[in-house]
Write a protein that holds these residues in place. Structure first.
Motif, PDB file in Angstrom:
ATOM      1  N   PRO A 109       0.908  -1.186   0.064  1.00  0.00           N
ATOM      2  CA  PRO A 109       0.062  -0.121  -0.126  1.00  0.00           C
ATOM      3  C   PRO A 109       0.820   1.404   0.064  1.00  0.00           C
ATOM      4  O   PRO A 109       1.813   1.569   0.845  1.00  0.00           O
ATOM      5  N   HIS A 110       0.900   1.905  -0.906  1.00  0.00           N
ATOM      6  CA  HIS A 110       1.519   3.292  -1.074  1.00  0.00           C
ATOM      7  C   HIS A 110       0.890   4.541  -1.742  1.00  0.00           C
ATOM      8  O   HIS A 110       1.389   5.325  -2.338  1.00  0.00           O
ATOM      9  N   HIS A 111      -0.574   4.202  -1.999  1.00  0.00           N
ATOM     10  CA  HIS A 111      -1.189   5.346  -2.780  1.00  0.00           C
ATOM     11  C   HIS A 111      -1.501   6.641  -1.641  1.00  0.00           C
ATOM     12  O   HIS A 111      -1.994   7.720  -2.199  1.00  0.00           O
ATOM     13  N   SER A 112      -1.218   6.407  -0.399  1.00  0.00           N
ATOM     14  CA  SER A 112      -1.371   7.636   0.499  1.00  0.00           C
ATOM     15  C   SER A 112      -0.271   7.114   1.684  1.00  0.00           C
ATOM     16  O   SER A 112       0.192   5.987   1.670  1.00  0.00           O
ATOM     17  N   ALA A 113      -0.136   8.010   2.651  1.00  0.00           N
ATOM     18  CA  ALA A 113       1.081   7.923   3.457  1.00  0.00           C
ATOM     19  C   ALA A 113       0.337   6.629   4.521  1.00  0.00           C
ATOM     20  O   ALA A 113      -0.709   6.411   4.602  1.00  0.00           O
ATOM     21  N   PRO A 114       1.391   6.014   4.904  1.00  0.00           N
ATOM     22  CA  PRO A 114       0.920   4.764   5.899  1.00  0.00           C
ATOM     23  C   PRO A 114       0.321   5.418   7.170  1.00  0.00           C
ATOM     24  O   PRO A 114       0.457   6.375   7.538  1.00  0.00           O
ATOM     25  N   THR A 115      -0.725   4.570   7.673  1.00  0.00           N
ATOM     26  CA  THR A 115      -1.647   5.222   8.691  1.00  0.00           C
ATOM     27  C   THR A 115      -0.906   5.084   9.939  1.00  0.00           C
ATOM     28  O   THR A 115      -0.214   4.356  10.393  1.00  0.00           O
ATOM     29  N   HIS A 116      -1.023   6.454  10.779  1.00  0.00           N
ATOM     30  CA  HIS A 116      -0.410   6.696  11.902  1.00  0.00           C
ATOM     31  C   HIS A 116      -1.250   6.335  13.121  1.00  0.00           C
ATOM     32  O   HIS A 116      -2.241   5.999  12.925  1.00  0.00           O
ATOM     33  N   ALA A 117      -0.522   5.959  14.363  1.00  0.00           N
ATOM     34  CA  ALA A 117      -1.363   5.142  15.289  1.00  0.00           C
ATOM     35  C   ALA A 117      -2.552   6.080  15.874  1.00  0.00           C
ATOM     36  O   ALA A 117      -3.689   5.166  16.126  1.00  0.00           O
ATOM     37  N   MET A 118      -2.652   7.143  15.904  1.00  0.00           N
ATOM     38  CA  MET A 118      -3.781   7.829  16.271  1.00  0.00           C
ATOM     39  C   MET A 118      -4.931   7.572  15.419  1.00  0.00           C
ATOM     40  O   MET A 118      -6.132   7.461  15.710  1.00  0.00           O
ATOM     41  N   GLN A 119      -4.709   7.634  14.201  1.00  0.00           N
ATOM     42  CA  GLN A 119      -5.842   7.338  13.023  1.00  0.00           C
ATOM     43  C   GLN A 119      -5.928   6.010  13.087  1.00  0.00           C
ATOM     44  O   GLN A 119      -7.221   5.572  12.875  1.00  0.00           O
ATOM     45  N   ILE A 120      -5.003   4.913  13.448  1.00  0.00           N
ATOM     46  CA  ILE A 120      -5.456   3.604  13.537  1.00  0.00           C
ATOM     47  C   ILE A 120      -6.556   3.429  14.427  1.00  0.00           C
ATOM     48  O   ILE A 120      -7.563   2.704  14.317  1.00  0.00           O
ATOM     49  N   MET A 121      -6.425   4.095  15.634  1.00  0.00           N
ATOM     50  CA  MET A 121      -7.368   3.985  16.942  1.00  0.00           C
ATOM     51  C   MET A 121      -8.783   4.737  16.243  1.00  0.00           C
ATOM     52  O   MET A 121      -9.858   4.331  16.850  1.00  0.00           O
ATOM     53  N   ARG A 122      -8.681   5.717  15.567  1.00  0.00           N
ATOM     54  CA  ARG A 122      -9.765   6.187  14.987  1.00  0.00           C
ATOM     55  C   ARG A 122     -10.698   5.243  14.124  1.00  0.00           C
ATOM     56  O   ARG A 122     -12.001   5.090  14.193  1.00  0.00           O
TER      57      ARG A 122
END
Length: 826
Positions: free
Chosen positions: A416-429
């Motif tokens: 996956p590289h079409h957008s930035a890898p998901t950061h931890a805070m967004q993972i929790m969201r």
């Protein structure tokens, strides 16, 4: 000639001084602690390792007797610590033998966690993952890891998640502590990787510490600084910290800015450097871009305005700028006081700008250390187990993704590289909104370490989430899990890890893990096998079975990149000192400093990232970056000060700061099980200034309720050296060792009950030091002494003996041996 002595290393955390002068080698002092009743002659073997409870990377040997760890000693030959160990090194190993270690897998049945076998547990984990991938796709799977595994395990996890499952949702808890370090380095130099070295302390005439209480977070590095301060030609210390820490006590200038104003403070220092022509024009012209914009931005920040906004004495600000401007060899370190505050990346970048303006990089005594908070945070980043691709590759550069796909023998589209890898805070969201239905948590405890804990408990406890926790103990997060996997830890498995100045150490297995606990590498490989992850030729995607094989695979991934490991082997790392990367056949001894002669990794085809807008976080487009920086120079990136997101009000009149203390680590899962460390810092406290205590009518030891719009905490008061208008609460304390699983209506003990869900726009690091609070007395001091302060406000200013004072009252013995070697006889 040797000098041997015994010293209480809780009361004297930095040990005996061994002064030395500029350019001299740091003398050897070998620290050792053995279990009660064990003598050196009783030790059957010593096994090589390095520290696991901070980021300094102190090399040590583990003492083994009858299959058990019975102590540790520092490694005299190592470049990092020259034999010294800190309190967490000396005592933290006892957690390995704790009787409440997890020894069998657990699985939830009828709402309760019960013991099971590995086959049942792993079948449940892999089975649910397969179901979700088939039903909802790879993006339904998320991974949240740590900064305490080994390099080999992170790389395995990255290949499994990114090249096997194909999920973008992989990040470490390093997002909470050092994401800003990586972001700032990429913004300025095009790539992660510390420019400087700990050895620069040996040469510097000025050392600046920005939001870095090194005395408590990397105690052996502070020991090195103390030995310089007590030797001939001592360096001048500039300390930026709202608390009067042990570092501040030894500083020539201590600036205690209002929380949320770090960018304004840095712009004021840069203004003075430019206004007084304390810049290296030749270096700027040859090696940087962006000077004109920086000069325009800081021109609006004269000392008088900065002093007013930051609430610091204008004369102190000018004096700090003079010291920095007159330095011949300047070292700067940065940590959570900047990383977890408002405008985090912007502030850390301005520290880089100081060194670029002064031309002070790549020479002895001239370097920046954007510090890490965990022992293997650097490995999380370089292996791609965080928000980047392995080998410091750029997710927005198709050539980098194609290179990775060739290395793993998978289709490019699988990564996956079409957008930035998901950061931890967004993972929790995504967990909260239900798009992530499977979350694998390894070696971290988000139910205590994440912000806004009431929200975190709710989202992790959802019935629709399948939560897997891989850990040593039944943490607050593990109690919410569907499956708990017992993991081996340091000294129970073999692997490598890299400290904050890029030094790679090998840690060998010394003892067997307890019961059925397994190394993380073994667990991850088992998961990959059960998911039947294969390359495009049908072979197993993960073609290794041992730590050393995984290390060799990683070396190929690192080849030619900034973090090049190709010159390293397990054998080379055995017996001697750790080695700093990049290490290649051409540089077999490693690389002390990066960016010698202004040679940066910032060309558009090579850099790890194109940068972000420091205010909005919007990514810089590749074409824009190429136009800005066609020759691959360092970037002087400017940013103006902006008001904080949650300013104080009449209802919440205090700025809230959370942070660390010397004797505990993260959520205390290990340090609280080391008797000396737990006795030294057993309970949460709140620190307030003497002025505020006087105005509020508070006294030392009073029970206060600290509250924000998110929750409240009950804590005893320590009257300390923090600036007026601010409160400090250490974040380590959760609920696993109390009778309750979560706070009651009167308040909790975990500082993150109070913190807000917000993050820096560029680094995505949570803002643990940006929020407004109130404090009210619940009960007067009951006559019991409150835990003694870790600041030094109770000692006279300038007292060279200033140190944290532990709260031990008749705690277990903390005597340790010290062996000082005359000269440099390593």
């Amino acid at each position: 000639m040797e000098q041997r002595t015994q010293i209480d290393r809780i009361a004297e955390p930095w040990g005996t001084r061994t002064p030395y002068g500029a350019g001299e080698p740091w003398p050897v002092r070998v620290d050792q602690h053995l279990a009660a009743g064990v003598a050196e002659d009783d030790v059957e073997r010593w096994v090589q390792a390095a520290s696991l409870l901070h980021s300094n990377g102190d090399a040590m040997d583990v003492a083994v007797r009858a299959g058990r760890i019975v102590g540790v000693r520092g490694r005299a030959v190592d470049r990092v610590n020259h034999g010294r160990l800190g309190p967490k090194d000396l005592f933290g190993w006892q957690a390995n033998g704790s009787p409440d270690r997890l020894t069998r897998p657990l699985i939830r049945r009828d709402g309760r966690l019960v013991e099971t076998d590995w086959e049942t547990a792993m079948a449940a984990v892999a089975g649910r993952a397969r179901e979700l991938i088939e039903e909802r796709g790879p993006s339904s799977i998320g991974f949240h890891t740590t900064g305490q595994l080994f390099l080999e395990e992170y790389y395995t996890l990255a290949v499994l998640a990114r090249g096997g499952i194909g999920t973008p949702h992989l990040d470490g808890n390093t997002r909470l502590c050092t994401a800003t370090a990586a972001a700032a380095l990429k913004e300025s130099f095009g790539c992660d990787g510390q420019p400087g070295s700990y050895a620069d302390v040996d040469h510097a005439d000025v050392i600046c510490l920005y939001g870095h209480n090194v005395a408590e977070t990397q105690s052996v590095l502070w020991t090195r600084m103390l030995d310089r301060l007590d030797g001939p030609q001592p360096p001048a210390i500039v300390c930026v910290d709202p608390r009067r820490t042990p570092v501040a006590e030894r500083a020539a200038v201590h600036l205690a800015p209002r929380p949320g104003t770090n960018v304004m403070l840095m712009n004021g220092l840069l203004h003075e450097l430019i206004a007084h022509d304390r810049v290296d024009r030749a270096y700027l012209d040859a090696h940087t871009v962006g000077f004109d914009e920086l000069a325009r931005t800081v021109a609006a920040c004269p000392p008088e305005r900065v002093a007013e906004v930051c609430d610091v004495p204008v004369d102190d600000l000018r004096r700090a700028a003079r010291i920095i401007g007159d330095a011949e060899r300047l070292v700067s370190t940065v940590l959570q006081g900047f990383y977890q505050s408002h405008q985090a990346t912007a502030a850390a970048v301005q520290v880089n700008n100081v060194h670029l303006l002064r031309g002070m990089l790549g020479r002895p005594g001239c370097g920046v250390l954007q510090m890490n908070g965990q022992p293997t945070a650097q490995n999380t980043r370089e292996c791609g187990a965080n928000g980047d691709l392995p080998g410091f590759r750029n997710w927005a550069n198709d050539a980098h993704v194609e290179e990775l796909a060739r290395l793993w023998n998978v289709e490019t589209s699988r990564i996956p590289h079409h957008s930035a890898p998901t950061h931890a805070m967004q993972i929790m969201r995504y967990v909260e909104d239900g798009s992530i239905r499977f979350l694998h948590v390894s070696g971290t405890n988000p139910a205590v370490s994440m912000p806004e804990l009431a929200r975190m408990r709710a989202l992790l406890g959802q019935d629709r989430l399948f939560l897997v926790v891989q850990d040593l103990f039944l943490t607050e997060t593990a109690t919410l899990a569907d499956v708990v996997l017992p993991a081996a830890t340091w000294a129970e498995k073999t692997g490598t890890f890299t400290n904050a100045d890029r030094t790679v150490h090998l840690s060998e297995q010394a003892v067997d893990p307890p019961g059925e606990a397994r190394p993380d590498l073994e667990i991850l490989l088992d998961l990959a096998r059960r998911l039947d992850l294969r390359d495009r030729d049908g072979a197993p995607l993960l073609g290794w079975t041992s730590p050393e094989e995984a290390f060799e695979a990683w070396k190929e991934c690192s080849r030619g990149r900034q973090c090049d490991y190709t010159g390293l082997t397990y054998e080379r790392l055995r017996g001697g000192s750790g080695i700093p990367w990049p290490c290649t056949d051409e540089r077999p001894e490693g690389t002390e400093r990066l960016y010698v002669d202004g040679d940066f990794r910032s060309r558009a085809d090579d850099c790890e990232g194109y940068g972000r807008d420091l205010v909005t976080g919007a990514p810089v487009e590749p074409t824009e970056y190429r136009a800005l920086n066609p020759d691959g120079r360092a970037v002087l990136k400017a940013c103006e000060h902006l008001p904080s997101h949650e300013p104080t009000t009449t209802e919440h009149p205090y700025d809230l700061i959370t942070g660390r203390t010397l004797y505990q680590f993260h959520t205390r899962t290990k340090t609280a099980r080391a008797p000396q460390l737990q006795a030294a810092a057993p309970e949460v406290w709140v620190e307030a200034s003497a002025d505020d205590a006087r105005a509020e009518g508070w006294a030392e030891g009073d029970l206060l309720r600290v509250a924000t719009p998110r929750g409240s905490v009950l804590a005893r008061l320590r009257v300390g050296g923090i600036r007026p208008g601010a409160l400090f609460v250490p974040f380590h304390y959760g609920y696993w060792d109390t009778t309750g699983d979560a706070p009651d209506g009167d308040g909790g003990r975990a500082a993150n009950e109070l913190t807000l869900t917000g993050w820096d726009p560029a680094s995505k690091q949570p803002l643990f030091k940006a929020g407004a609070a109130r404090a009210d007395r619940v009960a007067a001091s009951d006559g019991l002494a409150a835990p003694a302060p870790t600041t030094t406000a109770s000692r006279p200013a300038g007292d060279p003996g200033a140190r944290p004072v532990a709260a031990t009252r008749g705690g277990p013995p903390a005597l340790c041996d010290e062996r000082i070697v005359a000269g440099d006889e390593r």
